[in-house]
Write an enzyme that holds these catalytic residues in place. Structure first.
Site, PDB file in Angstrom:
ATOM      1  CG  HIS A 195      -7.194   4.875   0.896  1.00 23.42           C
ATOM      2  ND1 HIS A 195      -7.887   6.057   1.100  1.00 23.42           N
ATOM      3  CD2 HIS A 195      -8.054   3.896   1.285  1.00 23.42           C
ATOM      4  CE1 HIS A 195      -9.087   5.799   1.580  1.00 23.42           C
ATOM      5  NE2 HIS A 195      -9.219   4.498   1.707  1.00 23.42           N
ATOM      6  CE1 TYR A 251      -3.892  -2.171   0.386  1.00 22.80           C
ATOM      7  CE2 TYR A 251      -2.723  -3.141   2.244  1.00 22.80           C
ATOM      8  CZ  TYR A 251      -3.763  -3.169   1.329  1.00 22.80           C
ATOM      9  OH  TYR A 251      -4.670  -4.195   1.367  1.00 22.80           O
ATOM     10  CG  ASN A 258     -12.552   1.239   5.669  1.00 20.35           C
ATOM     11  OD1 ASN A 258     -12.087   2.246   5.139  1.00 20.35           O
ATOM     12  ND2 ASN A 258     -13.142   0.296   4.974  1.00 20.35           N
ATOM     13  CE1 TYR A 282      -4.390  -3.380   5.708  1.00 24.56           C
ATOM     14  CE2 TYR A 282      -4.729  -4.325   7.894  1.00 24.56           C
ATOM     15  CZ  TYR A 282      -4.095  -4.343   6.663  1.00 24.56           C
ATOM     16  OH  TYR A 282      -3.168  -5.302   6.385  1.00 24.56           O
TER      17      TYR A 282
END
Length: 183
Positions: free
Chosen positions: A20, A15, A69, A67
């Site tokens: 993001h 990532y 969320n 993460y």
């Protein structure tokens, strides 16, 4: 007085250069301004943490390991551990509602559909914190899902352009630190 700077992003090598994770990338650059300061794992606080002491007080930088969320879980844990006031929290996050390169600093703002911001607001029971939102734009093609876009890698052109974003974000961060920002 202790301040908290929260980077929103996802842990893991896969990532690192995704849209993001622009919050993680930005905070990494901010922490580099402080010689000898590095992130360390803090499993009980669900975060990687870097702490800075200055004449203006303490500043805690975090990259949640929950993460995007579930970012609120880490923010609430760190806020409680260091006894940080909600209005002394700055959250740095990507923003699909802003064109690529736009940078905005606001207090008591909405989430704009960002699930990490929503998680933080729900966990704190308030949106009385600051947000430094880094515009990443939206997909150029209609057949690209938004989730695929934000989890997608920056293009080469965006990787070059993101450096200007970090410079502007750093200037707004300095204003926030000194209390000269405007909401």
């Amino acid at each position: 007085m202790t301040s908290l700077v929260v980077a929103i992003g996802n842990p893991g090598r896969q990532y690192v250069w995704t849209r993001h994770n622009v919050g993680f990338l930005c905070v990494d650059r901010l922490v580099q301004q402080f010689p000898g300061v590095h992130f360390k794992e803090a499993p009980k606080l669900f975060s990687d943490i870097a702490k800075v002491e200055s004449s203006q007080g303490s500043m805690v930088f975090i990259k949640p390991r929950t993460y995007v969320n579930l970012s609120g879980k880490a923010v609430l844990a760190v806020k409680g551990y260091y006894n940080i006031a909600t209005d002394r929290i700055l959250v740095i996050a990507d923003d699909v509602n802003q064109p690529f390169g736009n940078v905005r600093l606001r207090q008591s703002a909405g989430g704009g559909g960002h699930k990490g911001i929503k998680s933080i607001t729900q966990s704190l029971g308030s949106n009385d914190y600051w947000q430094l939102r880094l515009g990443i734009g939206r997909p150029q093609r209609e057949n690209v899902e938004l989730s695929d876009f934000v989890l997608g890698q920056f293009t080469e052109e965006e990787q070059i352009g993101i450096q200007s974003v970090f410079i502007e974000a750093s200037a707004l961060f300095s204003q926030w630190c000194s209390g000269t920002q405007t909401a």
